[in-house]
Scaffold this active site. Structure first.
Site, PDB file in Angstrom:
ATOM      1  N   ASP A  50       0.935  -1.148   0.022  1.00 34.68           N
ATOM      2  CA  ASP A  50      -0.030   0.015   0.085  1.00 34.68           C
ATOM      3  C   ASP A  50       0.972   1.150  -0.048  1.00 34.68           C
ATOM      4  OD1 ASP A  50      -2.847   1.255   0.570  1.00 34.68           O
ATOM      5  OD2 ASP A  50      -1.324   2.190   1.923  1.00 34.68           O
TER       6      ASP A  50
ATOM      7  N   LYS B 221      -2.709   5.772  -4.258  1.00 33.24           N
ATOM      8  CA  LYS B 221      -3.675   6.810  -3.958  1.00 33.24           C
ATOM      9  C   LYS B 221      -3.734   8.135  -4.499  1.00 33.24           C
ATOM     10  CE  LYS B 221      -3.566   4.787   0.852  1.00 33.24           C
ATOM     11  NZ  LYS B 221      -2.107   4.763   1.069  1.00 33.24           N
TER      12      LYS B 221
ATOM     13  N   HIS C 255      -7.824   9.436  -1.516  1.00 35.51           N
ATOM     14  CA  HIS C 255      -6.997   9.364  -0.472  1.00 35.51           C
ATOM     15  C   HIS C 255      -7.918   9.952   0.902  1.00 35.51           C
ATOM     16  CE1 HIS C 255      -2.819   9.144   1.177  1.00 35.51           C
ATOM     17  NE2 HIS C 255      -3.594   8.863   2.044  1.00 35.51           N
TER      18      HIS C 255
HETATM   19  N1  NDP Z   1      -5.309   6.222   3.740  1.00 36.93           N
HETATM   20  C1  NDP Z   1      -4.705   6.811   4.856  1.00 36.93           C
HETATM   21  O1  NDP Z   1      -5.046   8.276   5.019  1.00 36.93           O
HETATM   22  C2  NDP Z   1      -3.492   6.258   5.477  1.00 36.93           C
HETATM   23  C3  NDP Z   1      -2.955   4.917   5.130  1.00 36.93           C
HETATM   24  N2  NDP Z   1      -2.035   4.646   6.118  1.00 36.93           N
HETATM   25  C4  NDP Z   1      -1.293   3.107   5.327  1.00 36.93           C
HETATM   26  O2  NDP Z   1      -1.320   2.539   6.632  1.00 36.93           O
HETATM   27  C5  NDP Z   1      -0.081   2.165   7.074  1.00 36.93           C
HETATM   28  C6  NDP Z   1       0.129   1.720   8.315  1.00 36.93           C
HETATM   29  O3  NDP Z   1      -0.066   2.587   9.124  1.00 36.93           O
HETATM   30  P1  NDP Z   1       1.064   3.642  10.006  1.00 36.93           P
HETATM   31  O4  NDP Z   1       0.404   4.741  10.441  1.00 36.93           O
HETATM   32  O5  NDP Z   1       2.181   3.420   9.411  1.00 36.93           O
HETATM   33  O6  NDP Z   1       1.115   2.883  11.722  1.00 36.93           O
HETATM   34  P2  NDP Z   1       1.151   1.288  12.122  1.00 36.93           P
HETATM   35  O7  NDP Z   1      -0.128   1.098  12.850  1.00 36.93           O
HETATM   36  O8  NDP Z   1       1.280   0.013  10.998  1.00 36.93           O
HETATM   37  O9  NDP Z   1       2.397   1.373  12.841  1.00 36.93           O
HETATM   38  C7  NDP Z   1       3.568   1.591  12.209  1.00 36.93           C
HETATM   39  C8  NDP Z   1       4.652   1.752  13.599  1.00 36.93           C
HETATM   40  O10 NDP Z   1       4.863   0.490  14.136  1.00 36.93           O
HETATM   41  C9  NDP Z   1       6.253   0.014  14.370  1.00 36.93           C
HETATM   42  N3  NDP Z   1       6.181  -1.325  14.287  1.00 36.93           N
HETATM   43  C10 NDP Z   1       5.817  -2.193  13.364  1.00 36.93           C
HETATM   44  N4  NDP Z   1       5.684  -3.285  13.480  1.00 36.93           N
HETATM   45  C11 NDP Z   1       6.171  -3.542  14.734  1.00 36.93           C
HETATM   46  C12 NDP Z   1       6.294  -4.691  15.655  1.00 36.93           C
HETATM   47  N5  NDP Z   1       6.051  -5.714  15.475  1.00 36.93           N
HETATM   48  N6  NDP Z   1       6.842  -4.304  16.926  1.00 36.93           N
HETATM   49  C13 NDP Z   1       6.862  -2.860  17.191  1.00 36.93           C
HETATM   50  N7  NDP Z   1       6.898  -1.942  16.486  1.00 36.93           N
HETATM   51  C14 NDP Z   1       6.469  -2.009  15.304  1.00 36.93           C
HETATM   52  C15 NDP Z   1       6.887   0.527  12.982  1.00 36.93           C
HETATM   53  O11 NDP Z   1       8.418   0.883  13.354  1.00 36.93           O
HETATM   54  P3  NDP Z   1       9.642   0.511  12.380  1.00 36.93           P
HETATM   55  O12 NDP Z   1       8.902   0.916  10.597  1.00 36.93           O
HETATM   56  O13 NDP Z   1      10.670   1.439  12.686  1.00 36.93           O
HETATM   57  O14 NDP Z   1       9.746  -1.041  12.239  1.00 36.93           O
HETATM   58  C16 NDP Z   1       6.117   2.194  12.951  1.00 36.93           C
HETATM   59  O15 NDP Z   1       6.712   3.010  13.998  1.00 36.93           O
HETATM   60  C17 NDP Z   1       0.727   3.246   6.330  1.00 36.93           C
HETATM   61  O16 NDP Z   1       2.218   2.699   6.071  1.00 36.93           O
HETATM   62  C18 NDP Z   1      -0.039   3.655   5.081  1.00 36.93           C
HETATM   63  O17 NDP Z   1       0.425   2.720   3.989  1.00 36.93           O
HETATM   64  C19 NDP Z   1      -1.592   5.489   7.273  1.00 36.93           C
HETATM   65  C20 NDP Z   1      -2.365   6.452   7.412  1.00 36.93           C
HETATM   66  C21 NDP Z   1      -3.237   7.136   6.685  1.00 36.93           C
HETATM   67  O1  NHF Z   2      -1.709   8.656   4.454  1.00 35.17           O
HETATM   68  C1  NHF Z   2      -1.441   9.160   5.090  1.00 35.17           C
HETATM   69  C2  NHF Z   2      -0.739   9.287   6.160  1.00 35.17           C
HETATM   70  O2  NHF Z   2      -0.967   9.939   7.246  1.00 35.17           O
HETATM   71  C3  NHF Z   2      -1.112  11.320   6.927  1.00 35.17           C
HETATM   72  C4  NHF Z   2      -1.174  12.482   8.100  1.00 35.17           C
HETATM   73  O3  NHF Z   2      -2.187  11.664   9.073  1.00 35.17           O
HETATM   74  C5  NHF Z   2      -2.236  11.453   6.133  1.00 35.17           C
HETATM   75  O4  NHF Z   2      -2.086  12.821   5.708  1.00 35.17           O
HETATM   76  C6  NHF Z   2      -1.833  10.618   4.803  1.00 35.17           C
HETATM   77  O5  NHF Z   2      -3.501  10.242   4.575  1.00 35.17           O
END
Ligand code: NDP
Ligand code: NHF
Length: 277
Positions: free
Chosen positions: A47, A77, A110
């Protein structure tokens, strides 16, 4: 041994793995390595988003893996500034070009940006891309019931996916019910609460009892709810361990205890207010 990942069935019959890798905040310079690691571990879904600035590296990671394009489910997105019919069509072309691909598996709008009122015209552009066969499924992110209802009323295609913030502090029962009624797959972003839920006492107690990591409990909970989850990690051992959730189950009591953590708490923006990039 190859892990069999359960998949979600989209309303056009396409199947999407229930577990994928999210790459928000993974730098362009390293994302190809991260994606290649995940594909080696067994992930078959990635993603990304135009706004993450790493689409080129995601395409590079796929090529580096040696897997066929058809073996991997790739989603990107539409960035907020590109909303609108013509600009959405152009933005899709630009994403494909950056990724070095001729089609995407899923293209998502998005954010609804309700104050800008361009999500219906943007959705029509996604419908056109789908009709032209340039993307195998289309969906939205961060849509509330009111935004979905408008797209259902004014659009021609029911979104196949709504990708929303969803974790035990934000269980999203109302939206998930709406999705079930309209055959929309629920995809959970920030399934680990951006790392904040890993020391929650309920989660750690269940993890200890099962001899599993807290992140595995959080992800297993998503899988058993029927959601798609896209945890992000750049750490190879975590990428591996987050994927290793298909050989154990949470009991009904454990599922209930995790779901009871719901507080309606968001780590990300509120979709009704968010108006940014
Ligand atoms: N559509 C939207 O608006 C949005 C979409 N997203 C999507 O969702 C995905 C995931 O969400 P995200 O906000 O990144 O957060 P997550 O809930 O996936 O958490 C990510 C964090 O957790 C840490 N982590 C991952 N696995 C472990 C583990 N097994 N043990 C301990 N720590 C861990 C990572 O650290 P490290 O990388 O250092 O290992 C990072 O700091 C995004 O990458 C994106 O693709 C996210 C936000 C908004
Ligand atoms: O995917 C995303 C990651 O988080 C950002 C901030 O919260 C968003 O803007 C974005 O949609």
């Amino acid at each position: 041994m190859m892990t069999i990942v359960p998949d979600a069935s989209l309303n056009n019959g396409l199947r999407m793995p229930q577990m994928g890798l999210g790459v928000w905040q993974v730098p362009q310079s390293t994302v190809a390595d991260t994606v290649a690691t995940a594909l080696e571990v067994g992930y078959r879904s990635i993603d990304t988003a135009a706004s993450y600035g790493n689409e080129a590296g995601v395409g590079e990671g796929l090529r580096r893996s040696g897997l066929d394009r058809e073996e991997v489910f790739l989603a990107s997105k539409l960035a907020n500034p590109d909303q609108g019919y013509d600009s959405a069509l152009r933005a899709f072309d630009a994403s494909l070009e950056r990724m070095g691909l001729d089609h995407l598996d899923l293209y998502l709008l998005h954010w609804p940006l309700p104050h800008q009122d361009r999500y219906v015209s943007s959705w029509r552009a996604l419908e056109r891309l789908y009709a032209e066969g340039r993307v195998r499924a289309i969906g939205v992110c961060n849509f509330q019931v009111s935004h979905l209802e408008r797209v259902l009323d004014e659009g021609g295609i029911v979104p196949m996916v709504n990708q929303i913030e969803l974790h035990p502090l934000l269980v999203q029962n109302k939206l998930r019910d709406f999705h079930s009624r309209h055959n929309i797959v629920t995809e959970a972003w920030s399934p680990l609460g951006q790392g904040h839920l890993l020391d929650d006492p309920t989660v750690t107690a269940i993890a200890e009892g099962l001899g599993r990591a807290p992140a595995q409990v959080l992800l297993r909970w998503q899988i058993q709810l029927g959601n798609v989850a896209i945890p992000k990690s750049v750490t190879p051992e975590r990428i591996r361990s987050n994927f290793d959730v298909f050989d154990f189950e949470l009991s009904a009591e454990d599922m209930q205890a995790v779901s009871a953590l719901d507080q309606g708490h968001r780590f990300g923006p509120d979709p009704d207010d968010f108006d940014g990039d």
